[in-house]
Design a protein around this motif. Structure first.
Motif, PDB file in Angstrom:
ATOM      1  N   THR A   1       0.832  -1.139  -0.013  1.00  0.00           N
ATOM      2  CA  THR A   1      -0.083  -0.205  -0.048  1.00  0.00           C
ATOM      3  C   THR A   1       0.986   1.216   0.040  1.00  0.00           C
ATOM      4  OG1 THR A   1      -1.714  -1.026   1.243  1.00  0.00           O
ATOM      5  CG2 THR A   1      -1.865   1.230   1.262  1.00  0.00           C
ATOM      6  N   ALA A   2       0.729   1.879  -1.167  1.00  0.00           N
ATOM      7  CA  ALA A   2       1.626   3.257  -1.264  1.00  0.00           C
ATOM      8  C   ALA A   2       0.923   4.389  -0.133  1.00  0.00           C
ATOM      9  CB  ALA A   2       1.846   3.736  -2.653  1.00  0.00           C
ATOM     10  N   TYR A   3       1.731   4.956   0.507  1.00  0.00           N
ATOM     11  CA  TYR A   3       1.663   6.118   1.309  1.00  0.00           C
ATOM     12  C   TYR A   3       2.558   6.804   1.252  1.00  0.00           C
ATOM     13  CZ  TYR A   3       4.968   4.017   4.338  1.00  0.00           C
ATOM     14  OH  TYR A   3       6.077   3.677   5.075  1.00  0.00           O
ATOM     15  N   TYR A   4       2.068   8.166   1.771  1.00  0.00           N
ATOM     16  CA  TYR A   4       3.135   9.326   2.089  1.00  0.00           C
ATOM     17  C   TYR A   4       2.697  10.109   3.570  1.00  0.00           C
ATOM     18  CZ  TYR A   4      -0.097  12.580   0.232  1.00  0.00           C
ATOM     19  OH  TYR A   4      -1.113  13.413  -0.173  1.00  0.00           O
ATOM     20  N   GLN A   5       3.815  10.939   4.110  1.00  0.00           N
ATOM     21  CA  GLN A   5       3.418  11.518   5.352  1.00  0.00           C
ATOM     22  C   GLN A   5       3.780  13.048   4.750  1.00  0.00           C
ATOM     23  OE1 GLN A   5       5.632  10.496   8.810  1.00  0.00           O
ATOM     24  NE2 GLN A   5       4.407  11.659  10.117  1.00  0.00           N
TER      25      GLN A   5
ATOM     26  N   CYS B   1       0.932  17.059   9.039  1.00  0.00           N
ATOM     27  CA  CYS B   1       0.319  16.185  10.015  1.00  0.00           C
ATOM     28  C   CYS B   1       0.785  14.761   9.986  1.00  0.00           C
ATOM     29  CB  CYS B   1      -1.364  15.856   9.509  1.00  0.00           C
ATOM     30  SG  CYS B   1      -1.241  14.761   8.062  1.00  0.00           S
ATOM     31  N   GLN B   2       0.457  14.116  11.273  1.00  0.00           N
ATOM     32  CA  GLN B   2       1.334  12.844  11.428  1.00  0.00           C
ATOM     33  C   GLN B   2       0.598  11.556  10.674  1.00  0.00           C
ATOM     34  OE1 GLN B   2       4.194  12.579  12.995  1.00  0.00           O
ATOM     35  NE2 GLN B   2       4.131  15.023  12.817  1.00  0.00           N
ATOM     36  N   GLY B   3      -0.447  11.934   9.935  1.00  0.00           N
ATOM     37  CA  GLY B   3      -1.109  10.773   9.284  1.00  0.00           C
ATOM     38  C   GLY B   3      -0.336  10.194   8.230  1.00  0.00           C
ATOM     39  N   LEU B   4      -0.803   9.048   7.786  1.00  0.00           N
ATOM     40  CA  LEU B   4      -0.156   8.299   6.570  1.00  0.00           C
ATOM     41  C   LEU B   4      -1.079   8.463   5.615  1.00  0.00           C
ATOM     42  CD1 LEU B   4       1.352   5.078   8.648  1.00  0.00           C
ATOM     43  CD2 LEU B   4       2.613   7.279   7.782  1.00  0.00           C
ATOM     44  N   HIS B   5      -1.141   9.110   4.302  1.00  0.00           N
ATOM     45  CA  HIS B   5      -2.191   9.456   3.341  1.00  0.00           C
ATOM     46  C   HIS B   5      -1.939   8.128   2.289  1.00  0.00           C
ATOM     47  CE1 HIS B   5      -2.757  13.551   4.502  1.00  0.00           C
ATOM     48  NE2 HIS B   5      -1.374  13.598   4.948  1.00  0.00           N
ATOM     49  N   ILE B   6      -2.910   7.686   2.189  1.00  0.00           N
ATOM     50  CA  ILE B   6      -3.031   6.325   1.352  1.00  0.00           C
ATOM     51  C   ILE B   6      -3.255   6.718  -0.146  1.00  0.00           C
ATOM     52  CG2 ILE B   6      -4.130   4.036   1.124  1.00  0.00           C
ATOM     53  CD1 ILE B   6      -2.804   4.337   3.721  1.00  0.00           C
ATOM     54  N   VAL B   7      -2.473   6.582  -0.863  1.00  0.00           N
ATOM     55  CA  VAL B   7      -2.178   7.153  -2.432  1.00  0.00           C
ATOM     56  C   VAL B   7      -3.393   6.589  -3.199  1.00  0.00           C
ATOM     57  CG1 VAL B   7      -0.778   7.104  -4.432  1.00  0.00           C
ATOM     58  CG2 VAL B   7       0.297   7.715  -2.215  1.00  0.00           C
TER      59      VAL B   7
ATOM     60  N   ASP C   1     -10.850  14.094  -1.702  1.00  0.00           N
ATOM     61  CA  ASP C   1      -9.778  15.194  -1.469  1.00  0.00           C
ATOM     62  C   ASP C   1      -8.499  14.667  -0.722  1.00  0.00           C
ATOM     63  OD1 ASP C   1      -9.209  17.923  -0.879  1.00  0.00           O
ATOM     64  OD2 ASP C   1      -9.655  17.647   1.049  1.00  0.00           O
ATOM     65  N   ASP C   2      -8.955  13.607   0.270  1.00  0.00           N
ATOM     66  CA  ASP C   2      -7.786  13.138   1.312  1.00  0.00           C
ATOM     67  C   ASP C   2      -8.308  11.712   1.784  1.00  0.00           C
ATOM     68  OD1 ASP C   2      -5.220  13.193   2.442  1.00  0.00           O
ATOM     69  OD2 ASP C   2      -5.963  14.306   4.292  1.00  0.00           O
ATOM     70  N   ALA C   3      -7.199  10.905   2.112  1.00  0.00           N
ATOM     71  CA  ALA C   3      -7.407   9.727   2.649  1.00  0.00           C
ATOM     72  C   ALA C   3      -6.065   9.420   3.545  1.00  0.00           C
ATOM     73  CB  ALA C   3      -7.711   8.433   1.389  1.00  0.00           C
ATOM     74  N   LYS C   4      -6.433   9.333   4.829  1.00  0.00           N
ATOM     75  CA  LYS C   4      -5.281   8.978   5.760  1.00  0.00           C
ATOM     76  C   LYS C   4      -5.601   8.318   6.955  1.00  0.00           C
ATOM     77  CE  LYS C   4      -5.731  13.057   8.569  1.00  0.00           C
ATOM     78  NZ  LYS C   4      -5.270  14.390   8.993  1.00  0.00           N
ATOM     79  N   ILE C   5      -4.774   7.543   7.315  1.00  0.00           N
ATOM     80  CA  ILE C   5      -4.667   6.716   8.547  1.00  0.00           C
ATOM     81  C   ILE C   5      -3.669   7.374   9.631  1.00  0.00           C
ATOM     82  CG2 ILE C   5      -3.803   4.724   9.810  1.00  0.00           C
ATOM     83  CD1 ILE C   5      -4.460   3.039   6.888  1.00  0.00           C
TER      84      ILE C   5
ATOM     85  N   TYR D   1      -7.195   5.791  13.468  1.00  0.00           N
ATOM     86  CA  TYR D   1      -8.207   6.606  12.619  1.00  0.00           C
ATOM     87  C   TYR D   1      -7.899   6.237  11.066  1.00  0.00           C
ATOM     88  CZ  TYR D   1      -9.265   9.272  16.895  1.00  0.00           C
ATOM     89  OH  TYR D   1      -9.648   9.691  18.031  1.00  0.00           O
ATOM     90  N   TYR D   2      -8.948   6.024  10.214  1.00  0.00           N
ATOM     91  CA  TYR D   2      -8.983   6.056   9.054  1.00  0.00           C
ATOM     92  C   TYR D   2     -10.101   7.167   8.377  1.00  0.00           C
ATOM     93  CZ  TYR D   2      -7.814   4.222   4.182  1.00  0.00           C
ATOM     94  OH  TYR D   2      -7.579   3.696   2.765  1.00  0.00           O
ATOM     95  N   ARG D   3      -9.465   7.969   7.786  1.00  0.00           N
ATOM     96  CA  ARG D   3     -10.389   9.103   7.362  1.00  0.00           C
ATOM     97  C   ARG D   3     -10.185   9.478   5.980  1.00  0.00           C
ATOM     98  NH1 ARG D   3     -11.106  14.813  10.222  1.00  0.00           N
ATOM     99  NH2 ARG D   3     -10.899  16.308   8.325  1.00  0.00           N
ATOM    100  N   ILE D   4     -11.355   9.505   5.179  1.00  0.00           N
ATOM    101  CA  ILE D   4     -11.446   9.916   4.013  1.00  0.00           C
ATOM    102  C   ILE D   4     -12.289  11.326   3.801  1.00  0.00           C
ATOM    103  CG2 ILE D   4     -12.490   9.327   1.650  1.00  0.00           C
ATOM    104  CD1 ILE D   4     -11.826   6.504   2.019  1.00  0.00           C
TER     105      ILE D   4
END
Length: 156
Positions: A19-23, A27-33, A42-46, A54-57
């Motif tokens: 799973t590709a991600y970036y920080q 923020c400290q979240g890991l954005h899920i590409v 707009d955004d997806a992050k853990i 938290y997993y937020r879209i």
């Protein structure tokens, strides 16, 4: 086997799952590409905060749709035991429809639980985004003339 969770463990699992991600720097979240790259998203992050994962879209919604979405929030929340939804209204920029799922991991979390957490949330959240798109209430984050804020201005 349940493992104590920290951001290092999350990055290890995401890497192991391919799973590709970036920080980002905001923020400290890991954005899920793979999720964030979908046009409406707009955004997806853990993010791990105080032993809660938290997993937020987020998707941006048209101003004309805010009243009807507010009216439907209770129904949407009641229709899924997994999803929590709400609107973030900001003075500047577009309103954001937030879809979230959480899991307590203070006592640890197994890889299987983490995979199930991600799969269930993504499936249900993306289905909801699809339904919102069909109702024509979303702003396409990929449009060049969109009024969407740049990623450096996006609320995290």
């Amino acid at each position: 086997m349940e493992i104590s969770i920290d951001s290092k463990q999350l990055t290890d699992w995401l890497t192991m799952l391919g799973t590709a991600y970036y920080q980002c720097e905001y923020c400290q979240g890991l954005h899920i590409v793979r999720v964030k790259d979908q046009n409406e998203i707009d955004d997806a992050k853990i993010e791990l905060i105080d032993d809660i994962l938290y997993y937020r879209i987020t998707v941006e919604v048209k101003q004309s749709a805010i009243a009807s979405l507010i009216a439907d929030l209770s129904l949407i929340n009641a229709s899924s035991p997994i999803l929590k939804v709400f609107l973030e209204l900001q003075d500047e920029g577009n309103a954001k429809f937030v879809i979230m799922h959480t899991i307590s991991c203070g006592e640890g979390l197994s890889l299987k639980q983490f995979i199930l957490f991600m799969q269930q949330f993504e499936e249900q959240a993306l289905q909801l985004v699809s339904e919102l798109k069909q109702c024509d209430v979303l702003i396409d984050a990929a449009l060049p003339n969109s009024t969407a804020l740049s990623s450096s201005q996006t609320y995290h």
